[in-house]
Write a protein that holds these residues in place. Structure first.
Motif, PDB file in Angstrom:
ATOM      1  N   PRO A  75       0.823  -1.218   0.000  1.00 28.95           N
ATOM      2  CA  PRO A  75       0.000   0.000   0.000  1.00 28.95           C
ATOM      3  C   PRO A  75       0.852   1.260   0.000  1.00 28.95           C
ATOM      4  CG  PRO A  75       0.060  -0.947   2.201  1.00 28.95           C
ATOM      5  CD  PRO A  75       0.743  -1.930   1.288  1.00 28.95           C
ATOM      6  N   SER A  76       0.217   2.375  -0.278  1.00 29.00           N
ATOM      7  CA  SER A  76       0.885   3.670  -0.194  1.00 29.00           C
ATOM      8  C   SER A  76       1.646   3.795   1.121  1.00 29.00           C
ATOM      9  CB  SER A  76      -0.145   4.796  -0.285  1.00 29.00           C
ATOM     10  OG  SER A  76       0.414   6.027   0.100  1.00 29.00           O
ATOM     11  N   SER A  77       2.821   4.412   1.063  1.00 33.63           N
ATOM     12  CA  SER A  77       3.613   4.602   2.279  1.00 33.63           C
ATOM     13  C   SER A  77       2.910   5.521   3.266  1.00 33.63           C
ATOM     14  CB  SER A  77       4.982   5.185   1.920  1.00 33.63           C
ATOM     15  OG  SER A  77       4.845   6.453   1.287  1.00 33.63           O
ATOM     16  N   GLU A  78       1.888   6.241   2.806  1.00 33.32           N
ATOM     17  CA  GLU A  78       1.179   7.173   3.677  1.00 33.32           C
ATOM     18  C   GLU A  78      -0.176   6.624   4.134  1.00 33.32           C
ATOM     19  OE1 GLU A  78       1.495  10.607   1.100  1.00 33.32           O
ATOM     20  OE2 GLU A  78       3.201  11.327   2.267  1.00 33.32           O
ATOM     21  N   TRP A  79      -0.279   5.291   4.169  1.00 38.68           N
ATOM     22  CA  TRP A  79      -1.541   4.669   4.555  1.00 38.68           C
ATOM     23  C   TRP A  79      -1.974   5.083   5.958  1.00 38.68           C
ATOM     24  CZ3 TRP A  79      -1.919   1.726   8.892  1.00 38.68           C
ATOM     25  CH2 TRP A  79      -0.745   1.189   9.428  1.00 38.68           C
ATOM     26  N   LYS A  80      -1.023   5.320   6.864  1.00 35.81           N
ATOM     27  CA  LYS A  80      -1.387   5.703   8.233  1.00 35.81           C
ATOM     28  C   LYS A  80      -2.212   6.986   8.242  1.00 35.81           C
ATOM     29  CE  LYS A  80       2.761   3.851  10.592  1.00 35.81           C
ATOM     30  NZ  LYS A  80       3.565   3.528   9.387  1.00 35.81           N
ATOM     31  N   MET A  81      -1.835   7.915   7.372  1.00 38.04           N
ATOM     32  CA  MET A  81      -2.520   9.197   7.306  1.00 38.04           C
ATOM     33  C   MET A  81      -3.994   9.003   6.947  1.00 38.04           C
ATOM     34  SD  MET A  81      -1.023  12.542   5.364  1.00 38.04           S
ATOM     35  CE  MET A  81      -1.140  11.881   3.701  1.00 38.04           C
ATOM     36  N   ALA A  83      -5.741   5.996   7.288  1.00 35.80           N
ATOM     37  CA  ALA A  83      -6.393   5.177   8.315  1.00 35.80           C
ATOM     38  C   ALA A  83      -6.768   5.993   9.535  1.00 35.80           C
ATOM     39  CB  ALA A  83      -5.473   4.022   8.709  1.00 35.80           C
ATOM     40  N   ASP A  84      -5.890   6.901   9.954  1.00 37.26           N
ATOM     41  CA  ASP A  84      -6.158   7.685  11.156  1.00 37.26           C
ATOM     42  C   ASP A  84      -7.263   8.716  10.930  1.00 37.26           C
ATOM     43  OD1 ASP A  84      -4.330   6.215  12.523  1.00 37.26           O
ATOM     44  OD2 ASP A  84      -2.764   7.754  12.571  1.00 37.26           O
ATOM     45  N   VAL A  85      -7.423   9.175   9.687  1.00 38.45           N
ATOM     46  CA  VAL A  85      -8.566  10.052   9.384  1.00 38.45           C
ATOM     47  C   VAL A  85      -9.867   9.284   9.612  1.00 38.45           C
ATOM     48  CG1 VAL A  85      -9.822  11.240   7.550  1.00 38.45           C
ATOM     49  CG2 VAL A  85      -7.371  11.582   7.792  1.00 38.45           C
ATOM     50  N   TYR A  86      -9.956   8.075   9.075  1.00 38.13           N
ATOM     51  CA  TYR A  86     -11.183   7.288   9.237  1.00 38.13           C
ATOM     52  C   TYR A  86     -11.438   6.954  10.709  1.00 38.13           C
ATOM     53  CZ  TYR A  86     -10.775   6.716   4.192  1.00 38.13           C
ATOM     54  OH  TYR A  86     -10.663   6.953   2.852  1.00 38.13           O
ATOM     55  N   ALA A  87     -10.377   6.713  11.457  1.00 35.20           N
ATOM     56  CA  ALA A  87     -10.526   6.368  12.871  1.00 35.20           C
ATOM     57  C   ALA A  87     -10.958   7.559  13.717  1.00 35.20           C
ATOM     58  CB  ALA A  87      -9.224   5.792  13.412  1.00 35.20           C
ATOM     59  N   ASN A  88     -10.629   8.764  13.261  1.00 37.39           N
ATOM     60  CA  ASN A  88     -10.861   9.952  14.085  1.00 37.39           C
ATOM     61  C   ASN A  88     -11.953  10.882  13.579  1.00 37.39           C
ATOM     62  OD1 ASN A  88      -8.627  10.233  16.360  1.00 37.39           O
ATOM     63  ND2 ASN A  88      -7.634   9.305  14.571  1.00 37.39           N
ATOM     64  N   ALA A  94     -13.875   9.012   2.327  1.00 35.59           N
ATOM     65  CA  ALA A  94     -12.915   9.159   1.239  1.00 35.59           C
ATOM     66  C   ALA A  94     -11.848  10.175   1.631  1.00 35.59           C
ATOM     67  CB  ALA A  94     -13.612   9.593  -0.044  1.00 35.59           C
ATOM     68  N   VAL A  95     -10.609   9.881   1.243  1.00 29.90           N
ATOM     69  CA  VAL A  95      -9.479  10.766   1.514  1.00 29.90           C
ATOM     70  C   VAL A  95      -8.660  10.908   0.238  1.00 29.90           C
ATOM     71  CG1 VAL A  95      -7.346  11.093   2.812  1.00 29.90           C
ATOM     72  CG2 VAL A  95      -9.364  10.128   3.954  1.00 29.90           C
ATOM     73  N   VAL A  96      -8.344  12.144  -0.108  1.00 28.69           N
ATOM     74  CA  VAL A  96      -7.532  12.447  -1.288  1.00 28.69           C
ATOM     75  C   VAL A  96      -6.320  13.251  -0.846  1.00 28.69           C
ATOM     76  CG1 VAL A  96      -7.439  13.786  -3.425  1.00 28.69           C
ATOM     77  CG2 VAL A  96      -9.464  12.414  -2.908  1.00 28.69           C
ATOM     78  N   HIS A  97      -5.135  12.771  -1.172  1.00 32.30           N
ATOM     79  CA  HIS A  97      -3.902  13.514  -0.892  1.00 32.30           C
ATOM     80  C   HIS A  97      -3.187  13.774  -2.209  1.00 32.30           C
ATOM     81  CE1 HIS A  97       0.000  14.758   0.354  1.00 32.30           C
ATOM     82  NE2 HIS A  97       0.574  13.601   0.027  1.00 32.30           N
ATOM     83  N   CYS A  98      -2.796  15.016  -2.455  1.00 30.27           N
ATOM     84  CA  CYS A  98      -2.109  15.344  -3.693  1.00 30.27           C
ATOM     85  C   CYS A  98      -1.126  16.486  -3.477  1.00 30.27           C
ATOM     86  CB  CYS A  98      -3.105  15.703  -4.798  1.00 30.27           C
ATOM     87  SG  CYS A  98      -4.174  17.107  -4.418  1.00 30.27           S
ATOM     88  N   HIS A  99      -0.269  16.680  -4.476  1.00 31.83           N
ATOM     89  CA  HIS A  99       0.732  17.737  -4.449  1.00 31.83           C
ATOM     90  C   HIS A  99       0.356  18.802  -5.470  1.00 31.83           C
ATOM     91  CE1 HIS A  99       3.878  14.543  -2.943  1.00 31.83           C
ATOM     92  NE2 HIS A  99       2.854  14.693  -2.119  1.00 31.83           N
ATOM     93  N   SER A 100      -0.845  19.329  -5.375  1.00 36.33           N
ATOM     94  CA  SER A 100      -1.300  20.341  -6.328  1.00 36.33           C
ATOM     95  C   SER A 100      -0.413  21.583  -6.216  1.00 36.33           C
ATOM     96  CB  SER A 100      -2.771  20.675  -6.083  1.00 36.33           C
ATOM     97  OG  SER A 100      -2.988  21.101  -4.753  1.00 36.33           O
ATOM     98  N   PRO A 101      -0.132  22.254  -7.344  1.00 34.93           N
ATOM     99  CA  PRO A 101       0.936  23.258  -7.381  1.00 34.93           C
ATOM    100  C   PRO A 101       0.817  24.392  -6.366  1.00 34.93           C
ATOM    101  CG  PRO A 101       0.297  22.662  -9.603  1.00 34.93           C
ATOM    102  CD  PRO A 101      -0.672  21.988  -8.682  1.00 34.93           C
ATOM    103  N   TYR A 102      -0.306  25.093  -6.342  1.00 36.78           N
ATOM    104  CA  TYR A 102      -0.389  26.278  -5.492  1.00 36.78           C
ATOM    105  C   TYR A 102      -0.557  25.915  -4.017  1.00 36.78           C
ATOM    106  CZ  TYR A 102      -0.397  29.023  -9.716  1.00 36.78           C
ATOM    107  OH  TYR A 102      -0.027  29.589 -10.902  1.00 36.78           O
ATOM    108  N   ALA A 103      -1.286  24.842  -3.743  1.00 34.38           N
ATOM    109  CA  ALA A 103      -1.375  24.383  -2.353  1.00 34.38           C
ATOM    110  C   ALA A 103      -0.001  23.966  -1.839  1.00 34.38           C
ATOM    111  CB  ALA A 103      -2.358  23.219  -2.247  1.00 34.38           C
ATOM    112  N   GLY A 137       4.899   9.430   5.445  1.00 30.12           N
ATOM    113  CA  GLY A 137       4.675   8.050   5.864  1.00 30.12           C
ATOM    114  C   GLY A 137       4.821   7.792   7.345  1.00 30.12           C
ATOM    115  N   SER A 138       5.157   8.824   8.111  1.00 28.03           N
ATOM    116  CA  SER A 138       5.400   8.623   9.542  1.00 28.03           C
ATOM    117  C   SER A 138       4.129   8.779  10.368  1.00 28.03           C
ATOM    118  CB  SER A 138       6.442   9.624  10.041  1.00 28.03           C
ATOM    119  OG  SER A 138       5.938  10.949   9.989  1.00 28.03           O
ATOM    120  N   GLN A 139       4.147   8.218  11.563  1.00 31.32           N
ATOM    121  CA  GLN A 139       3.035   8.411  12.488  1.00 31.32           C
ATOM    122  C   GLN A 139       2.938   9.869  12.898  1.00 31.32           C
ATOM    123  OE1 GLN A 139       0.691   5.964  13.511  1.00 31.32           O
ATOM    124  NE2 GLN A 139      -0.325   7.882  14.092  1.00 31.32           N
ATOM    125  N   ALA A 140       4.089  10.543  12.982  1.00 33.97           N
ATOM    126  CA  ALA A 140       4.082  11.958  13.346  1.00 33.97           C
ATOM    127  C   ALA A 140       3.326  12.789  12.320  1.00 33.97           C
ATOM    128  CB  ALA A 140       5.516  12.467  13.487  1.00 33.97           C
TER     129      ALA A 140
END
Length: 231
Positions: A75-81, A83-88, A94-103, A137-140
């Motif tokens: 799975p994605s190395s950022e799976w914790k990010m 999973a913790d959204v769904y848990a909290n 649904a969760v979307v993570h991206c590197h959009s230019p201006y953001a 990918g870290s818990q932090a």
């Protein structure tokens, strides 16, 4: 709130969402990741597979504590990010993570997006917050993200990108687009002296109006209790 299952149709939803991020100019290459919640975990994009190559069978089903089903890709190395959204954040599917230019520009400058436009309230908050920096990918990083999302449906990730959530994949994608639009607008105002920021009372009025605007009922439920800048 949309319910997803560990089936081919739901896996295709994840594939289509990752492809859409590229088509909308919100992501490039193998960066970014997408997930949807299931009754016993989540479906998430695998690590290192480009959208052009991605197939439904490549999508990884796993528990929220990090156990993938047998015989799947990593799975994605950022799976914790995710999973913790769904848990909290109950109700988020649904969760979307991206590197959009201006953001990403603002995230690298460590600038949250203030109430410089009333559409910031589409996040259910009076600003788009910035999560503290931590290694990908870290818990932090996951902890910092959950903290930022405690008062919003979306956030910037310091020196990284953005993350948007929703009660279905369509709303999460739409919110990611909106975050990028607001980031572009804020970036532009900074170039000409900075924005005139709406005050708390003005944004409170917008948040109330949004609660009954269009298809906002589920967003209202998700954002209930998000009281950023109200104390």
């Amino acid at each position: 709130m949309t319910q997803y299952s560990n089936d081919t149709r739901s896996r295709q939803v994840v594939v289509d969402a990752l492809v859409a991020l590229g088509d909308k100019g919100l992501n490039k290459g193998t960066s970014g990741n997408v997930s949807i919640a299931t009754s016993d975990g989540m479906l998430i994009t695998p690590t290192g597979v480009s959208p052009e190559q991605l197939q439904p069978e490549h999508i990884v089903h796993m528990t929220l504590d990090g156990q993938p089903d047998a015989d799947q890709l990593t799975p994605s190395s950022e799976w914790k990010m995710h999973a913790d959204v769904y848990a909290n954040k109950p109700g988020i599917t649904a969760v979307v993570h991206c590197h959009s230019p201006y953001a990403t520009i603002l995230a690298c400058a460590r600038k949250p997006i203030p109430a410089m436009h009333y559409m910031v309230a589409a996040t259910g908050s009076c600003c788009i917050p910035l999560a503290d920096y931590a290694t990908f990918g870290s818990q932090a990083l996951s902890d910092a993200n959950v903290d930022a999302l405690s008062s919003s449906l979306a956030c910037l990730l310091a020196n990284h990108g953005q993350l948007a959530t929703g009660f279905n994949i369509e709303s999460a994608l739409k919110l990611a687009e909106l975050v990028e639009e607001q980031a572009h607008c804020y970036w532009g105002t900074l170039a000409i002296g900075g924005p005139v920021v709406l005050d708390k009372a003005q944004m409170d009025d917008v948040l109330v109006a949004f609660a009954s605007y269009g298809q906002q009922a589920e967003r209202k439920d998700l954002a209930r209790g998000n009281k950023l800048n109200k104390d």
